[in-house]
Scaffold this motif. Structure first.
Motif, PDB file in Angstrom:
ATOM      1  N   ARG A 117     -46.547  13.012   4.679  1.00 16.86           N
ATOM      2  CA  ARG A 117     -46.673  12.213   5.902  1.00 16.86           C
ATOM      3  C   ARG A 117     -45.292  11.979   6.504  1.00 16.86           C
ATOM      4  NH1 ARG A 117     -50.654   8.035   7.746  1.00 16.86           N
ATOM      5  NH2 ARG A 117     -49.709   7.316   9.657  1.00 16.86           N
ATOM      6  N   LEU A 118     -44.300  11.763   5.657  1.00 16.19           N
ATOM      7  CA  LEU A 118     -42.937  11.555   6.133  1.00 16.19           C
ATOM      8  C   LEU A 118     -42.462  12.753   6.958  1.00 16.19           C
ATOM      9  CD1 LEU A 118     -40.338   9.846   6.121  1.00 16.19           C
ATOM     10  CD2 LEU A 118     -39.701  11.026   4.020  1.00 16.19           C
ATOM     11  N   GLN A 119     -42.726  13.959   6.463  1.00 16.17           N
ATOM     12  CA  GLN A 119     -42.342  15.162   7.209  1.00 16.17           C
ATOM     13  C   GLN A 119     -43.108  15.241   8.527  1.00 16.17           C
ATOM     14  OE1 GLN A 119     -43.223  18.309   4.433  1.00 16.17           O
ATOM     15  NE2 GLN A 119     -41.283  18.072   3.357  1.00 16.17           N
ATOM     16  N   LEU A 120     -44.410  14.996   8.476  1.00 21.62           N
ATOM     17  CA  LEU A 120     -45.226  15.089   9.685  1.00 21.62           C
ATOM     18  C   LEU A 120     -44.822  14.015  10.698  1.00 21.62           C
ATOM     19  CD1 LEU A 120     -47.418  16.866  10.852  1.00 21.62           C
ATOM     20  CD2 LEU A 120     -49.117  15.284   9.957  1.00 21.62           C
ATOM     21  N   ASN A 121     -44.373  12.863  10.217  1.00 18.75           N
ATOM     22  CA  ASN A 121     -43.932  11.800  11.123  1.00 18.75           C
ATOM     23  C   ASN A 121     -42.705  12.203  11.940  1.00 18.75           C
ATOM     24  OD1 ASN A 121     -45.901   9.878  10.682  1.00 18.75           O
ATOM     25  ND2 ASN A 121     -44.786   8.858   9.058  1.00 18.75           N
ATOM     26  N   ARG A 122     -41.990  13.220  11.522  1.00 25.97           N
ATOM     27  CA  ARG A 122     -40.844  13.715  12.299  1.00 25.97           C
ATOM     28  C   ARG A 122     -41.311  14.432  13.568  1.00 25.97           C
ATOM     29  NH1 ARG A 122     -38.135  16.586   7.131  1.00 25.97           N
ATOM     30  NH2 ARG A 122     -37.664  14.702   5.966  1.00 25.97           N
ATOM     31  N   VAL A 123     -42.583  14.850  13.565  1.00 31.29           N
ATOM     32  CA  VAL A 123     -43.119  15.656  14.655  1.00 31.29           C
ATOM     33  C   VAL A 123     -44.287  14.973  15.370  1.00 31.29           C
ATOM     34  CG1 VAL A 123     -44.174  17.896  15.181  1.00 31.29           C
ATOM     35  CG2 VAL A 123     -42.398  17.758  13.452  1.00 31.29           C
ATOM     36  N   VAL A 124     -45.084  14.207  14.626  1.00 34.64           N
ATOM     37  CA  VAL A 124     -46.274  13.552  15.188  1.00 34.64           C
ATOM     38  C   VAL A 124     -46.165  12.052  14.961  1.00 34.64           C
ATOM     39  CG1 VAL A 124     -48.792  13.384  15.075  1.00 34.64           C
ATOM     40  CG2 VAL A 124     -47.687  15.590  14.668  1.00 34.64           C
ATOM     41  N   GLY A 125     -46.388  11.286  15.987  1.00 29.21           N
ATOM     42  CA  GLY A 125     -46.336   9.830  15.889  1.00 29.21           C
ATOM     43  C   GLY A 125     -45.702   9.232  17.122  1.00 29.21           C
ATOM     44  N   GLU A 126     -45.617   7.944  17.137  1.00 27.35           N
ATOM     45  CA  GLU A 126     -45.063   7.238  18.292  1.00 27.35           C
ATOM     46  C   GLU A 126     -43.581   7.573  18.472  1.00 27.35           C
ATOM     47  OE1 GLU A 126     -46.996   5.541  20.350  1.00 27.35           O
ATOM     48  OE2 GLU A 126     -48.718   5.862  19.011  1.00 27.35           O
ATOM     49  N   GLY A 127     -43.208   7.954  19.686  1.00 22.16           N
ATOM     50  CA  GLY A 127     -41.809   8.158  20.033  1.00 22.16           C
ATOM     51  C   GLY A 127     -41.170   9.446  19.534  1.00 22.16           C
ATOM     52  N   GLY A 131     -44.394  14.123  21.595  1.00 21.23           N
ATOM     53  CA  GLY A 131     -45.276  13.270  22.377  1.00 21.23           C
ATOM     54  C   GLY A 131     -46.693  13.228  21.823  1.00 21.23           C
ATOM     55  N   LEU A 132     -46.905  13.787  20.659  1.00 21.74           N
ATOM     56  CA  LEU A 132     -48.224  13.896  20.041  1.00 21.74           C
ATOM     57  C   LEU A 132     -48.431  12.789  19.020  1.00 21.74           C
ATOM     58  CD1 LEU A 132     -50.624  15.912  20.018  1.00 21.74           C
ATOM     59  CD2 LEU A 132     -49.456  17.131  18.207  1.00 21.74           C
ATOM     60  N   THR A 133     -49.605  12.163  19.049  1.00 24.92           N
ATOM     61  CA  THR A 133     -49.923  11.121  18.077  1.00 24.92           C
ATOM     62  C   THR A 133     -51.025  11.608  17.138  1.00 24.92           C
ATOM     63  OG1 THR A 133     -51.679  10.097  19.395  1.00 24.92           O
ATOM     64  CG2 THR A 133     -49.402   9.327  19.797  1.00 24.92           C
ATOM     65  N   PHE A 134     -51.234  10.878  16.063  1.00 23.77           N
ATOM     66  CA  PHE A 134     -52.299  11.218  15.113  1.00 23.77           C
ATOM     67  C   PHE A 134     -53.669  11.067  15.778  1.00 23.77           C
ATOM     68  CE2 PHE A 134     -48.786  10.013  12.245  1.00 23.77           C
ATOM     69  CZ  PHE A 134     -48.631  11.247  11.638  1.00 23.77           C
ATOM     70  N   THR A 135     -53.797  10.086  16.647  1.00 22.74           N
ATOM     71  CA  THR A 135     -55.048   9.898  17.384  1.00 22.74           C
ATOM     72  C   THR A 135     -55.309  11.093  18.294  1.00 22.74           C
ATOM     73  OG1 THR A 135     -54.786   7.505  17.303  1.00 22.74           O
ATOM     74  CG2 THR A 135     -56.291   8.366  18.959  1.00 22.74           C
TER      75      THR A 135
END
Length: 190
Positions: A117-127, A131-135
């Motif tokens: 999740r930490l790696q994916l948070n570098r690419v997906v998530g707020e800010g 610009g892509l979120t998990f939703t």
């Protein structure tokens, strides 16, 4: 010929007929991807492929039970990527995407190691730069958000879901997964 309305975002998607799923699988077989090899590459069981094409000879126009995610993945392998976004990938810096993850995240299903999740948070998530979120991802691919979040917490993103994320971010999954492909697979367009 496969109907165009099977190549649309989930909110307008028409499930393919068993004959249309069989056509995609036949195209893959033409290029040497028999069932056993396809199972190894994708992680989808042979029984699943059979379920999605059941009754093909007797009832070719029966609707297949194939989930949207799996259909997105299979049609991407035959040259129709990102049907969830009308064929367009997000416009992002692919080098940034690649640098966010360990090398093992870019291997076929048999060798794939889910990114954290930490790696994916570098690419997906707020800010983040995509610009892509998990939703956004869950809505785009018709995933249950709570189930997707649970997989993220366990650092266990399913291989097909991961491939769809990469494809959406502009990576060519044909080159990533079908590494010994002699030529590009292209599905007929009407």
């Amino acid at each position: 010929m496969i109907r165009e309305n099977t190549f649309t975002p989930v909110n307008n998607w028409t499930k393919p007929f068993v004959s249309e799923v069989a056509e995609v699988l036949a195209l893959l077989r033409e290029y040497g991807y028999e069932s056993a090899k396809l199972v190894k590459l994708t992680g989808i069981s042979e029984r699943r492929f059979c379920d999605w094409t059941a009754g093909y000879k007797k009832e070719p126009y029966e609707v297949s039970y194939i989930p949207y995610t799996c259909w997105c993945f299979l049609v991407a392998l035959v040259g129709r990527p990102n049907i969830n976004n009308r064929g367009d990938a997000l416009s992002v810096d692919v080098r940034k995407v690649l640098s966010a993850f360990d090398r093992n995240a870019f291997l076929p299903a048999s060798k794939f190691v889910s990114p954290s999740r930490l790696q994916l948070n570098r690419v997906v998530g707020e800010g983040v730069f995509t610009g892509l979120t998990f939703t956004d991802l869950a809505e785009s691919f018709n995933w249950r958000l709570d189930h997707f979040e649970d997989n993220l917490e366990k650092n266990n993103i399913p291989f097909l879901n991961w491939c769809l994320i990469l494809m959406y971010l502009g990576l060519d999954i044909q080159k990533m997964i079908l590494t010994d492909l002699d030529e590009e697979l292209i599905i007929g367009q009407s």
